[in-house]
Design a protein around this motif. Structure first.
Motif, PDB file in Angstrom:
ATOM      1  N   ALA A 223       0.849  -1.105   0.127  1.00  0.00           N
ATOM      2  CA  ALA A 223       0.032   0.223   0.214  1.00  0.00           C
ATOM      3  C   ALA A 223       0.929   1.207  -0.012  1.00  0.00           C
ATOM      4  O   ALA A 223       0.607   2.308  -0.751  1.00  0.00           O
ATOM      5  CB  ALA A 223      -0.874   0.086   1.447  1.00  0.00           C
ATOM      6  N   SER A 224       1.951   1.192   0.799  1.00  0.00           N
ATOM      7  CA  SER A 224       2.794   2.504   0.911  1.00  0.00           C
ATOM      8  C   SER A 224       3.426   2.588  -0.604  1.00  0.00           C
ATOM      9  O   SER A 224       3.657   3.628  -1.059  1.00  0.00           O
ATOM     10  CB  SER A 224       4.095   2.176   1.686  1.00  0.00           C
ATOM     11  N   VAL A 225       3.762   1.501  -1.049  1.00  0.00           N
ATOM     12  CA  VAL A 225       4.671   1.665  -2.514  1.00  0.00           C
ATOM     13  C   VAL A 225       3.605   2.159  -3.486  1.00  0.00           C
ATOM     14  O   VAL A 225       3.968   3.343  -4.161  1.00  0.00           O
ATOM     15  CB  VAL A 225       4.845   0.215  -3.157  1.00  0.00           C
ATOM     16  N   LEU A 226       2.134   1.748  -3.630  1.00  0.00           N
ATOM     17  CA  LEU A 226       1.333   2.367  -4.593  1.00  0.00           C
ATOM     18  C   LEU A 226       0.942   3.662  -4.215  1.00  0.00           C
ATOM     19  O   LEU A 226       0.975   4.440  -4.983  1.00  0.00           O
ATOM     20  CB  LEU A 226       0.084   1.560  -4.460  1.00  0.00           C
ATOM     21  N   TYR A 227       0.742   3.960  -2.694  1.00  0.00           N
ATOM     22  CA  TYR A 227       0.292   5.288  -2.503  1.00  0.00           C
ATOM     23  C   TYR A 227       1.328   6.221  -2.794  1.00  0.00           C
ATOM     24  O   TYR A 227       1.166   7.346  -3.574  1.00  0.00           O
ATOM     25  CB  TYR A 227       0.057   5.330  -0.907  1.00  0.00           C
TER      26      TYR A 227
ATOM     27  N   HIS B 128       9.646   4.168  -2.068  1.00  0.00           N
ATOM     28  CA  HIS B 128      10.723   3.374  -1.944  1.00  0.00           C
ATOM     29  C   HIS B 128      11.091   2.453  -0.688  1.00  0.00           C
ATOM     30  O   HIS B 128      11.568   1.425  -0.501  1.00  0.00           O
ATOM     31  CB  HIS B 128      11.987   4.199  -2.569  1.00  0.00           C
ATOM     32  N   MET B 129      10.572   3.293   0.280  1.00  0.00           N
ATOM     33  CA  MET B 129      10.745   2.474   1.529  1.00  0.00           C
ATOM     34  C   MET B 129       9.811   1.532   1.680  1.00  0.00           C
ATOM     35  O   MET B 129      10.116   0.717   2.714  1.00  0.00           O
ATOM     36  CB  MET B 129      10.417   3.957   2.792  1.00  0.00           C
ATOM     37  N   GLY B 130       8.794   1.268   0.942  1.00  0.00           N
ATOM     38  CA  GLY B 130       7.686   0.527   0.994  1.00  0.00           C
ATOM     39  C   GLY B 130       8.587  -0.601   0.490  1.00  0.00           C
ATOM     40  O   GLY B 130       8.299  -1.980   1.137  1.00  0.00           O
ATOM     41  N   TYR B 131       9.392  -0.806  -0.330  1.00  0.00           N
ATOM     42  CA  TYR B 131      10.166  -1.903  -0.819  1.00  0.00           C
ATOM     43  C   TYR B 131      10.751  -2.474   0.550  1.00  0.00           C
ATOM     44  O   TYR B 131      11.190  -3.728   0.588  1.00  0.00           O
ATOM     45  CB  TYR B 131      11.208  -1.651  -1.944  1.00  0.00           C
ATOM     46  N   VAL B 132      11.277  -1.826   1.311  1.00  0.00           N
ATOM     47  CA  VAL B 132      12.300  -2.193   2.344  1.00  0.00           C
ATOM     48  C   VAL B 132      11.427  -3.006   3.226  1.00  0.00           C
ATOM     49  O   VAL B 132      11.620  -4.136   3.650  1.00  0.00           O
ATOM     50  CB  VAL B 132      12.898  -0.991   3.277  1.00  0.00           C
ATOM     51  N   MET B 133      10.206  -2.519   3.516  1.00  0.00           N
ATOM     52  CA  MET B 133       9.334  -3.190   4.311  1.00  0.00           C
ATOM     53  C   MET B 133       8.897  -4.550   3.914  1.00  0.00           C
ATOM     54  O   MET B 133       8.734  -5.476   4.512  1.00  0.00           O
ATOM     55  CB  MET B 133       8.014  -2.270   4.681  1.00  0.00           C
TER      56      MET B 133
ATOM     57  N   ILE C  41       1.147 -11.753  -4.295  1.00  0.00           N
ATOM     58  CA  ILE C  41       0.300 -10.720  -4.697  1.00  0.00           C
ATOM     59  C   ILE C  41       0.809  -9.365  -4.218  1.00  0.00           C
ATOM     60  O   ILE C  41       0.912  -8.589  -5.084  1.00  0.00           O
ATOM     61  CB  ILE C  41      -1.142 -10.801  -4.101  1.00  0.00           C
ATOM     62  N   ALA C  42       1.241  -9.195  -3.001  1.00  0.00           N
ATOM     63  CA  ALA C  42       1.870  -8.001  -2.695  1.00  0.00           C
ATOM     64  C   ALA C  42       3.072  -7.634  -3.453  1.00  0.00           C
ATOM     65  O   ALA C  42       3.293  -6.492  -3.764  1.00  0.00           O
ATOM     66  CB  ALA C  42       2.158  -8.032  -1.033  1.00  0.00           C
ATOM     67  N   THR C  43       3.742  -8.626  -3.806  1.00  0.00           N
ATOM     68  CA  THR C  43       5.182  -8.667  -4.465  1.00  0.00           C
ATOM     69  C   THR C  43       4.615  -7.938  -5.991  1.00  0.00           C
ATOM     70  O   THR C  43       5.092  -7.045  -6.225  1.00  0.00           O
ATOM     71  CB  THR C  43       5.849  -9.615  -4.826  1.00  0.00           C
ATOM     72  N   LEU C  44       3.520  -8.474  -6.577  1.00  0.00           N
ATOM     73  CA  LEU C  44       3.186  -7.981  -7.851  1.00  0.00           C
ATOM     74  C   LEU C  44       2.757  -6.517  -7.629  1.00  0.00           C
ATOM     75  O   LEU C  44       3.043  -5.771  -8.711  1.00  0.00           O
ATOM     76  CB  LEU C  44       2.060  -8.938  -8.279  1.00  0.00           C
ATOM     77  N   PHE C  45       2.007  -6.317  -6.582  1.00  0.00           N
ATOM     78  CA  PHE C  45       1.612  -4.670  -6.710  1.00  0.00           C
ATOM     79  C   PHE C  45       2.755  -3.914  -6.443  1.00  0.00           C
ATOM     80  O   PHE C  45       2.767  -2.933  -7.025  1.00  0.00           O
ATOM     81  CB  PHE C  45       0.627  -4.650  -5.358  1.00  0.00           C
ATOM     82  N   CYS C  46       3.843  -4.263  -5.830  1.00  0.00           N
ATOM     83  CA  CYS C  46       4.954  -3.479  -5.609  1.00  0.00           C
ATOM     84  C   CYS C  46       5.647  -3.446  -7.116  1.00  0.00           C
ATOM     85  O   CYS C  46       6.279  -2.358  -7.325  1.00  0.00           O
ATOM     86  CB  CYS C  46       5.923  -4.017  -4.576  1.00  0.00           C
ATOM     87  N   VAL C  47       5.554  -4.495  -7.793  1.00  0.00           N
ATOM     88  CA  VAL C  47       6.179  -4.604  -8.969  1.00  0.00           C
ATOM     89  C   VAL C  47       5.493  -3.402 -10.079  1.00  0.00           C
ATOM     90  O   VAL C  47       6.151  -2.626 -10.719  1.00  0.00           O
ATOM     91  CB  VAL C  47       6.118  -5.988  -9.721  1.00  0.00           C
ATOM     92  N   VAL C  48       4.197  -3.177  -9.974  1.00  0.00           N
ATOM     93  CA  VAL C  48       3.395  -2.474 -10.582  1.00  0.00           C
ATOM     94  C   VAL C  48       3.985  -1.114 -10.123  1.00  0.00           C
ATOM     95  O   VAL C  48       3.993   0.010 -10.827  1.00  0.00           O
ATOM     96  CB  VAL C  48       1.949  -2.515 -10.390  1.00  0.00           C
ATOM     97  N   GLY C  49       4.295  -0.830  -8.659  1.00  0.00           N
ATOM     98  CA  GLY C  49       4.883   0.241  -8.314  1.00  0.00           C
ATOM     99  C   GLY C  49       6.036   0.802  -8.814  1.00  0.00           C
ATOM    100  O   GLY C  49       6.289   2.152  -9.182  1.00  0.00           O
TER     101      GLY C  49
END
Lengths: 431, 133, 509
Positions: free
Chosen positions: C280-284, C306-311, C407-415
């Motif tokens: 959510a952080s990444v997309l937001y 980008h800090m979302g990736y760390v999380m 799923i979360a990873t794929l959303f981050c990839v979209v990010g």
């Protein structure tokens, strides 16, 4: 022409968007404000322009008269010694009308640059050429192309290029040029129009060459007068140009081709074409105002209406050019700036170093100076036309003054386009 | 009655014009049958041109001839005829705008002496050299 | 030898602030550069001494301080700390480099910068919960001044907001620490002790939740991020570099060290929730960045993403993803510092950060061609273009987390795709197009302004081409962190296999 008296008080103030400029023109001034800095800039750039121009006109005539229809003109920029030594008709001891007091053959600075180039090394000509360390004839050819392409602005000259007489003259020259070359003669038989079109193009080479042959000594003389302290204001500089335009107006424009020992007159002098009508005025229109949307770093979308439908509405000349982004003023103008960079007088180099980014953006600074100087040349053309077609500035008849004003306003209307730089050059901060 | 050239030669104040016509080789044409209408600039008119202008033209007869032809119209056009027109076709082929109101004006020149009859045409004396464009 | 990293800058700061001699702005800057340069050199020395084979802490320094409180001066280093300390030393030097030579009140400014640097180094090295908290809190003071005195418009508002949020974060963290220690049944705040305390899982989850909120504010993760855009934008570029590049890492470091490190079981339990939170952080972050009209604000929002990736890397909790997360902290610090520096140069020269006013800066004669070119490079690095460090670290994270939270990873990839979108917007508007004749009389970029950008760009490129120089330091540390959770043992070792392969793959890119 040389009148500098104030506007006759009989006319009310102009309500034109550029009223200040109109009033200045009516007082015998230039579109460019009369400041010492402007004078220094434009004279300096005239000089820097005249040196490459001395090459341009020689090479243009060399191509038109000697290279002619060479199917592989790889060496058309390698001008012959004969053309370098050729006496300018308006400079040197032999000139019947001597505009410049200097010599009539190629300018010494030009010869030095041709030998050494920017690199300062005496390398074979071919290396200088390939490294682009040379005078960029591409600019001159782009100007020629603009004149060729905007054919509507030179109707008399252009009409002649399609007469039977012209075709017959060309035919003789083509046959003589390709004598003993069955391949080319065969091609000529198959596609005569293609060859004729090339000859027409070469006639414009001659046209432009003859035009610039005059301008180079004019600019050299202005530079000398300035250095001697005899030219002290912008209007004086403009008046010198106006007088020059009139003095040379009747110069014949012609196209001769030399094949072997024989001269073929493709456009004979007797055709009556004059420098003013068939070269100078079309040149100003084609090159200062119109030209073509160059493929620089700025791209145009014709479908989106970014390029006018009508050729006569084109506005890509130096008076409108955006000199800032290099290249979007067009690659050829950028080449001209590169050419002028080599011949800047010291006082201009010094001036540029004090402004903006100094050494780093000298190309832009001199481009804008060039723009200023061409506004001054255009002013001279406008004043010359006013002088030739209308009335003196001090005419006692108010109807005549009104006609003058209408003429000036009509000319200045062309700078109402947002792209025009008339507004910018009023400010000294535009650099 | 003398012809156009003879009038010009015999009248004072047209020496530049006469010399120019001679240099351009137009004497014969202007002495011919006609009829022609000539707008004849005075010496003062030529003197108004910036220095060198006339000389360059005299050095180049075809170019000079072209400028001179702009001052000539085929036919016999008296002031009263011209008053009905807005422009006349010159022999050079460019039109000459004309206005006859309070003054008789030809392009940017004013006619100072109108309707001088010659055997082969008519002459109007003007105070400016007129140019095409 | 670790103490030097703390005391060298702090001593420098004190001397710079109180030495009774006259110092010009340039001299003060040079002095600060010398001090931070010395710290940086010392960090390099630490790298040479660092034992890659040791999974646990090394180079320990211990001085009893207040045994009654359980507060000791206790420092040590592992792979995670080493990365953070290195980032801190480097970015301090870069930040000072990127500061203006004509800054007002230079001595005060540079002494505060050095003070922050020394304090942050201490926090990264602290082996005592109270010591960490103490250093974490004390950073607030110099940063508050750095923002409120040298910031841009709305600086006081931004500084106060920053102060309030971080103080609140401190309160949560303190509560979490105290709870951990007391419920663990000791009075000793040492990290070692805390590791051994046995707390039931539900209590662990509560404590972890408290710490997550505390550190989540600091990182920040949504919805605790609202202080970030104001603060980053108001701060001057060197301060923004410190804030985004280093201070934000205190949050992720804290989560890794004290959340994941102390409560591995609770961490595993909360994993799915954390992964969703990260995504959510990444997309937001990415979507809001797209909407920005101010380039600095855009970069600030990119930081949230980008800090979302760390999380995400932490949440997935595989060896590969943890290595990726630690490396992502470094790469984010480098790229963000580069971006803030470049944006700062653009703002100084052009006088605006608005996308609708910037144009054509790539112009070779009147624009900022080199700065624009580097801006393109850093945008590419941030968007994860192969060959640059951003790609390696993001790829490591995704590779490690996909098997756990696809799923979360794929959303981050979209990010990351969206990252490319806003950087294309930024670069297209800023660098391309035509310069405006009316305004384009920008000053020349000096070499001094180019140096930080060159250094960072060189590192971004080098580590992008040779990523093993980045990841090898934290490999054994992350292996140790993973090993703390017995249940995922097999999965972790499985990951290990692929991790080695993919790291090597990365090296060949």
């Amino acid at each position: 022409m040389t009148t500098t008296i104030a506007t006759a008080p009989t006319l009310p103030a102009s309500t034109h968007q550029f009223a200040e400029v109109i009033h200045r023109l009516e007082a015998g001034g230039s579109m460019l404000p009369d400041t010492p800095d402007n004078l220094k800039q434009i004279i300096g750039i005239y000089k820097a322009y005249a040196v490459p121009m001395d090459f341009y006109w020689r090479d243009l005539l060399y191509i038109a008269e000697k290279v002619f229809l060479n199917p592989l003109p790889a060496f058309k920029y390698f001008i012959s010694k004969e053309y370098l030594d050729r006496q300018n008709a308006y400079a040197g001891d032999q000139a019947s009308l001597r505009i410049w007091r200097g010599p009539g053959d190629a300018h010494p600075e030009l010869r030095e640059f041709m030998a050494k180039g920017e690199s300062g090394r005496k390398l074979p000509k071919l290396l200088h050429h390939l490294w682009h360390d040379r005078v960029n004839m591409e600019f001159a050819e782009a100007c020629m192309d603009a004149m060729l392409w905007h054919e509507d602005i030179n109707p008399t000259f252009n009409a002649y290029l399609y007469t039977d007489e012209y075709i017959a003259n060309s035919d003789r020259a083509i046959r003589a040029y390709f004598k003993g070359n069955p391949l080319m003669l065969g091609l000529y038989k198959l596609f005569p129009e293609m060859f004729l079109e090339q000859v027409r193009r070469l006639s414009y080479y001659a046209n432009l060459g003859l035009f610039w042959e005059v301008m180079a000594p004019v600019f050299f003389e202005m530079s000398d007068l300035y250095d001697e302290g005899k030219m002290t204001t912008v209007p004086e500089a403009m008046d010198f140009l106006v007088n020059g335009i009139f003095a040379i107006a009747g110069r014949p424009i012609y196209h001769h081709v030399y094949i072997g020992d024989e001269c073929y007159e493709i456009i004979p002098k007797s055709q009556g074409f004059t420098w003013l009508y068939e070269a100078a005025l079309p040149y100003v229109e084609a090159v200062f105002y119109r030209t073509a949307p160059f493929r620089g770093t700025k791209s145009y979308n014709a479908q989106a209406g970014q390029v006018p439908d009508d050729q006569k509405d084109f506005h890509y000349g130096i008076l409108y050019a955006d000199v800032f982004p290099v290249g979007s003023a067009g690659i050829p103008p950028t080449l001209l700036m590169q050419d002028m960079l080599h011949f800047l007088p010291d006082y201009l180099v010094e001036e540029y170093q004090q402004h903006s980014r100094g050494e780093d953006d000298m190309l832009i600074q001199l481009g804008i100076t060039f723009q200023r100087s061409m506004y001054n040349v255009t002013s001279a053309v406008i004043q010359a036309l006013r002088c030739a077609l209308l009335y003196p500035l001090d005419d006692p008849n108010p109807e005549h003054l009104k006609a003058n004003r209408a003429f000036f306003e009509q000319q200045i209307d062309r700078f109402k386009r947002p792209e025009a730089r008339l507004d910018d050059i009023q400010q000294q901060s535009y650099r | 009655m003398p012809n156009i050239v003879e009038i010009a030669v015999s009248t004072e104040g047209f020496s530049t014009l006469v010399a120019a016509v001679q240099a351009a080789g137009l004497v014969e044409a202007l002495s011919g049958e006609g009829p022609l209408t000539v707008f004849a600039p005075t010496d003062d008119a030529f003197a108004k041109l910036p220095p060198g202008t006339v000389q360059t033209l005299v050095d180049n007869p075809p170019q000079l001839a072209r400028i001179l032809k702009y001052h000539v119209v085929a036919g016999r056009w008296a002031q009263s005829d011209i008053a009905k027109e807005e422009s006349l076709p010159s022999l050079e082929s460019s039109p000459i705008p004309v206005r006859v109101n309070s003054a008789f004006e030809v392009k940017n020149a004013t006619v100072v002496a109108a309707d001088i009859e010659a055997t082969n045409g008519i002459i109007h004396v003007i105070d400016n050299v007129i140019l095409m464009g | 030898m670790l103490s030097l990293l703390i005391w060298l800058p702090i001593l420098g700061a004190l001397l710079l602030a109180f030495l009774p001699i006259k110092l010009s702005a340039t001299n003060a800057r040079n002095a600060a550069l010398a001090v931070s340069g010395a710290s940086l050199l010392w960090t390099v020395v630490l790298f040479t001494r660092f034992d890659l084979g040791t999974a646990s802490f090394q180079m320990r320094e211990f001085i009893a301080w207040l045994p009654l409180l359980g507060l000791d001066y206790d420092l040590a280093l592992d792979g995670l700390s080493l990365m953070m300390v290195a980032l801190n030393s480097l970015l301090t030097w870069i930040a000072i480099c990127s500061s203006s030579t004509t800054i007002e009140r230079p001595r005060f400014f540079y002494s505060l910068m050095l003070f922050v640097s020394g304090g942050v180094a201490g926090a990264f090295l602290a082996q005592n919960l109270l010591l960490f908290f103490f250093l974490f809190e004390i950073e607030l003071v110099p940063l508050y001044f750095l923002i409120s005195v040298w910031g841009g418009e709305k600086r006081e508002y931004a500084a106060t907001k920053f102060l309030l949020y971080t103080a609140l974060a401190g309160a949560f963290i303190f509560a979490g620490f105290v709870g951990t220690v007391w419920l663990g049944g000791t009075l000793d705040f040492s990290y070692e002790q805390a590791l051994q305390s046995e707390i039931p899982l539900p209590t662990q989850i509560v404590l972890l939740g408290i710490l997550l909120v505390g550190f989540g504010i600091k990182i920040p993760l949504i919805p605790f991020h609202t202080w970030l855009p104001d603060t980053y934008v108001s701060a001057s570029p060197p301060v923004a570099i410190m804030l985004g590049g280093v201070l934000a890492k205190l949050g992720t470091y804290g989560i890794f060290r004290f959340g994941l490190g102390l409560f591995p079981e609770a961490w595993s339990a909360l994993g799915p929730f954390l992964a969703v939170w990260a995504a959510a952080s990444v997309l937001y972050g990415a979507v809001t960045a797209i909407a920005q009209k101010d380039i600095k604000r855009m970069v600030a929002y990119s930081s949230i993403g980008h800090m979302g990736y760390v999380m995400l890397g932490g949440a997935a909790f595989t060896e590969l993803s943890v290595v990726g997360a630690i490396s992502q902290m470094v790469s984010h610090g480098l790229i963000l510092a580069l971006l803030f520096h470049l944006v700062g140069v653009v703002e100084t020269k052009v006088g605006t950060r608005q996308l609708d006013q910037l144009n054509g800066l790539l112009n070779p004669l009147r624009g900022l061609p080199l700065i624009s070119a580097l801006l393109v490079l850093s945008g590419m690095a941030s968007a994860g273009i192969p060959g640059l460090v951003g790609f390696i670290t993001e790829f490591l994270v995704f590779q490690g987390s996909y098997s756990v939270y696809p799923i979360a990873t794929l959303f981050c990839v979209v990010g990351t795709g969206l990252t490319a979108v806003y950087f294309v917007i930024l670069i297209n508007r800023t660098c391309f197009g035509r310069l405006d004749n009316e305004t384009a009389y920008y000053d020349k970029v000096t070499n001094g302004e180019r140096v930080p950008a060159f250094v960072l760009a060189a590192i971004v490129l080098t580590l992008g081409l040779q990523p093993s120089w980045l990841v090898l330091w934290s490999e054994s540390t992350s292996a140790r962190l993973i090993a703390a959770v017995p249940i995922t043992q097999t999965a972790a070792s499985l990951q290990l296999e692929t991790s080695r392969d993919s790291v090597n793959d990365g090296a060949h890119l």
